[in-house]
Design a protein around this motif. Sequence first.
Motif, PDB file in Angstrom:
ATOM      1  N   GLN A 139     -16.503 -20.319  32.162  1.00  0.00           N
ATOM      2  CA  GLN A 139     -17.137 -20.609  33.446  1.00  0.00           C
ATOM      3  C   GLN A 139     -18.179 -19.525  33.701  1.00  0.00           C
ATOM      4  OE1 GLN A 139     -16.571 -23.283  35.180  1.00  0.00           O
ATOM      5  NE2 GLN A 139     -17.901 -22.846  36.921  1.00  0.00           N
ATOM      6  N   PHE A 140     -19.466 -19.885  33.674  1.00  0.00           N
ATOM      7  CA  PHE A 140     -20.517 -18.881  33.803  1.00  0.00           C
ATOM      8  C   PHE A 140     -21.226 -18.950  35.141  1.00  0.00           C
ATOM      9  CE2 PHE A 140     -22.248 -22.578  31.602  1.00  0.00           C
ATOM     10  CZ  PHE A 140     -23.352 -22.894  32.370  1.00  0.00           C
ATOM     11  N   TYR A 141     -20.853 -19.928  36.023  1.00  0.00           N
ATOM     12  CA  TYR A 141     -21.429 -20.031  37.355  1.00  0.00           C
ATOM     13  C   TYR A 141     -20.332 -20.504  38.295  1.00  0.00           C
ATOM     14  CZ  TYR A 141     -25.024 -20.661  40.909  1.00  0.00           C
ATOM     15  OH  TYR A 141     -25.791 -20.536  42.037  1.00  0.00           O
ATOM     16  N   PRO A 142     -20.292 -19.998  39.533  1.00  0.00           N
ATOM     17  CA  PRO A 142     -19.143 -20.286  40.404  1.00  0.00           C
ATOM     18  C   PRO A 142     -19.054 -21.715  40.923  1.00  0.00           C
ATOM     19  CG  PRO A 142     -20.783 -18.945  41.556  1.00  0.00           C
ATOM     20  CD  PRO A 142     -21.184 -18.977  40.119  1.00  0.00           C
ATOM     21  N   ILE A 143     -20.098 -22.518  40.732  1.00  0.00           N
ATOM     22  CA  ILE A 143     -20.067 -23.906  41.199  1.00  0.00           C
ATOM     23  C   ILE A 143     -20.098 -24.835  39.994  1.00  0.00           C
ATOM     24  CG2 ILE A 143     -21.322 -25.692  42.483  1.00  0.00           C
ATOM     25  CD1 ILE A 143     -22.344 -23.439  44.313  1.00  0.00           C
ATOM     26  N   GLY A 144     -19.227 -25.825  39.993  1.00  0.00           N
ATOM     27  CA  GLY A 144     -19.193 -26.791  38.914  1.00  0.00           C
ATOM     28  C   GLY A 144     -18.340 -26.337  37.753  1.00  0.00           C
TER      29      GLY A 144
ATOM     30  N   THR B 282     -41.759 -13.218  37.787  1.00  0.00           N
ATOM     31  CA  THR B 282     -40.555 -13.288  36.951  1.00  0.00           C
ATOM     32  C   THR B 282     -39.664 -12.141  37.405  1.00  0.00           C
ATOM     33  OG1 THR B 282     -41.793 -14.186  35.086  1.00  0.00           O
ATOM     34  CG2 THR B 282     -39.637 -13.256  34.616  1.00  0.00           C
ATOM     35  N   THR B 283     -38.481 -12.453  37.897  1.00  0.00           N
ATOM     36  CA  THR B 283     -37.608 -11.441  38.501  1.00  0.00           C
ATOM     37  C   THR B 283     -36.304 -11.299  37.725  1.00  0.00           C
ATOM     38  OG1 THR B 283     -36.349 -12.923  39.931  1.00  0.00           O
ATOM     39  CG2 THR B 283     -38.509 -12.223  40.735  1.00  0.00           C
ATOM     40  N   ASP B 284     -35.591 -10.233  38.000  1.00  0.00           N
ATOM     41  CA  ASP B 284     -34.283 -10.047  37.361  1.00  0.00           C
ATOM     42  C   ASP B 284     -33.327 -11.176  37.719  1.00  0.00           C
ATOM     43  OD1 ASP B 284     -35.116  -7.740  36.128  1.00  0.00           O
ATOM     44  OD2 ASP B 284     -34.226  -6.379  37.605  1.00  0.00           O
ATOM     45  N   THR B 285     -33.491 -11.746  38.913  1.00  0.00           N
ATOM     46  CA  THR B 285     -32.599 -12.836  39.322  1.00  0.00           C
ATOM     47  C   THR B 285     -32.851 -14.119  38.531  1.00  0.00           C
ATOM     48  OG1 THR B 285     -34.132 -13.303  41.147  1.00  0.00           O
ATOM     49  CG2 THR B 285     -32.154 -12.012  41.664  1.00  0.00           C
ATOM     50  N   ASP B 286     -33.942 -14.187  37.782  1.00  0.00           N
ATOM     51  CA  ASP B 286     -34.141 -15.337  36.903  1.00  0.00           C
ATOM     52  C   ASP B 286     -32.989 -15.453  35.907  1.00  0.00           C
ATOM     53  OD1 ASP B 286     -36.497 -15.720  38.215  1.00  0.00           O
ATOM     54  OD2 ASP B 286     -37.783 -15.529  36.465  1.00  0.00           O
ATOM     55  N   GLU B 287     -32.474 -14.314  35.476  1.00  0.00           N
ATOM     56  CA  GLU B 287     -31.373 -14.331  34.510  1.00  0.00           C
ATOM     57  C   GLU B 287     -30.011 -14.120  35.154  1.00  0.00           C
ATOM     58  OE1 GLU B 287     -31.496 -15.270  31.519  1.00  0.00           O
ATOM     59  OE2 GLU B 287     -33.668 -15.448  31.384  1.00  0.00           O
ATOM     60  N   SER B 288     -29.949 -13.444  36.296  1.00  0.00           N
ATOM     61  CA  SER B 288     -28.645 -13.200  36.924  1.00  0.00           C
ATOM     62  C   SER B 288     -28.186 -14.355  37.808  1.00  0.00           C
ATOM     63  CB  SER B 288     -28.697 -11.915  37.769  1.00  0.00           C
ATOM     64  OG  SER B 288     -29.620 -12.058  38.852  1.00  0.00           O
ATOM     65  N   GLU B 289     -29.145 -15.152  38.339  1.00  0.00           N
ATOM     66  CA  GLU B 289     -28.784 -16.239  39.251  1.00  0.00           C
ATOM     67  C   GLU B 289     -29.399 -17.577  38.858  1.00  0.00           C
ATOM     68  OE1 GLU B 289     -27.703 -18.850  42.215  1.00  0.00           O
ATOM     69  OE2 GLU B 289     -26.787 -16.941  41.670  1.00  0.00           O
TER      70      GLU B 289
ATOM     71  N   VAL C 225     -34.326 -12.008  28.058  1.00  0.00           N
ATOM     72  CA  VAL C 225     -34.900 -10.696  28.372  1.00  0.00           C
ATOM     73  C   VAL C 225     -36.034 -10.883  29.378  1.00  0.00           C
ATOM     74  CG1 VAL C 225     -36.112  -8.692  27.445  1.00  0.00           C
ATOM     75  CG2 VAL C 225     -34.319  -9.818  26.089  1.00  0.00           C
ATOM     76  N   ILE C 226     -35.955 -10.163  30.481  1.00  0.00           N
ATOM     77  CA  ILE C 226     -37.015 -10.193  31.488  1.00  0.00           C
ATOM     78  C   ILE C 226     -38.106  -9.209  31.086  1.00  0.00           C
ATOM     79  CG2 ILE C 226     -37.603  -9.759  33.898  1.00  0.00           C
ATOM     80  CD1 ILE C 226     -35.927 -12.232  33.531  1.00  0.00           C
ATOM     81  N   PRO C 227     -39.349  -9.683  30.937  1.00  0.00           N
ATOM     82  CA  PRO C 227     -40.428  -8.768  30.539  1.00  0.00           C
ATOM     83  C   PRO C 227     -40.789  -7.812  31.671  1.00  0.00           C
ATOM     84  CG  PRO C 227     -41.293 -10.958  30.999  1.00  0.00           C
ATOM     85  CD  PRO C 227     -39.810 -11.070  31.087  1.00  0.00           C
ATOM     86  N   ASP C 228     -40.981  -6.555  31.328  1.00  0.00           N
ATOM     87  CA  ASP C 228     -41.338  -5.534  32.318  1.00  0.00           C
ATOM     88  C   ASP C 228     -42.851  -5.449  32.402  1.00  0.00           C
ATOM     89  OD1 ASP C 228     -41.763  -3.363  33.928  1.00  0.00           O
ATOM     90  OD2 ASP C 228     -40.486  -1.987  32.813  1.00  0.00           O
ATOM     91  N   GLY C 229     -43.417  -6.191  33.329  1.00  0.00           N
ATOM     92  CA  GLY C 229     -44.858  -6.123  33.527  1.00  0.00           C
ATOM     93  C   GLY C 229     -45.451  -7.473  33.855  1.00  0.00           C
ATOM     94  N   PHE C 230     -46.746  -7.465  34.065  1.00  0.00           N
ATOM     95  CA  PHE C 230     -47.497  -8.662  34.430  1.00  0.00           C
ATOM     96  C   PHE C 230     -47.880  -9.443  33.179  1.00  0.00           C
ATOM     97  CE2 PHE C 230     -51.477 -10.898  35.140  1.00  0.00           C
ATOM     98  CZ  PHE C 230     -51.355 -11.439  36.405  1.00  0.00           C
TER      99      PHE C 230
END
Length: 319
Positions: free
Chosen positions: A3-8, A176-183, A201-206
């Motif tokens: 279970q990788f997400y709390p819903i479903g 592109t934010t860290d929450t793209d991968e965490s949420e 992997v979230i790229p660090d930069g524009f």
Amino acid sequence: MPQFYPIGSAGQPWGAAEKLAWLACQKEQRSYHDDVLVAIEDLRALWDVEQYATITGPAYGGKSYPMMVLRSRPWNDDLPIMLVTGGVHGYETSGVHGALKFAREHATEYVGRANIMVVPCVSAWAYERIHRWNPEAIDPNRNFVADSTAQESAALVRLVAPIRGRVLMHIDLHETTDTDESEFGPAKAARDGAPTYERGVIPDGFYVVGDTENPQGLPFQQAIIEAVRAVTHIAPDDGAGKIIGSPVVAPGVINYPLRELALCAGVTGARYASTTEVYPDSPKVTNELCNQAQVAAVRAAIAYALAHPVPPAPAPAHQ
């Protein structure tokens, strides 16, 4: 299955019950009225402002969201049209505030040279909840088609329909934010019934996303990158020559098939089209620096298009 997400349940797409459970978790955290509509009112002396749609319905909790567009004045049908959109994903804050900052500081810069349209916040409900989706768990940025099930996307499609094929440049402001991968990534996988989710992997930069179907647009993307480089750092590749899984075709540049994926940047069929991606979670930036990066990108995009005024590419009909 894990279970990788709390819903479903992993491996089972969401139904109505899971979407309602998800919706119940979304809480208003900021005000579209205070942050966006009030700012737009202050711009009426510089721009022609009009409401192009009202977003409402049961899923929106009884609220109605007026959707606004700014048009430069005087409008001249003989001049090229440049479109700036922000807030397609409501949680990508500098897209909204970068568009507003551009409108506030550069309204008169293009008089007699171009018609400018600015839609600062495409997704008002999501802006208030700092979320990617609309309240029906739909990602607006995969739904820019004429018969879209996302109200936000359908409204913008209707707005630009009269000028499809006449827009020379369209720049769509994102993050592109860290929450793209965490949420948001795990939520999408759960919604769609994926059995597992592996974080990327979230790229660090524009960086910018160009159009796979318009490879001649690469110098345009590079011009944006060089302008933003003076403001903030450009995202490196992941060590394998990619950014978010796509091959890097030039420093800070990747391509997507914009129209095939029904992305906002493909909605007009503009000859020059780009999606910007700011990384607001980097320790090297501030909120204001992110806004400045978006403004630099917009100004560079318009400048390049004005310097290379080829006729707009024919815009294919929506499928």
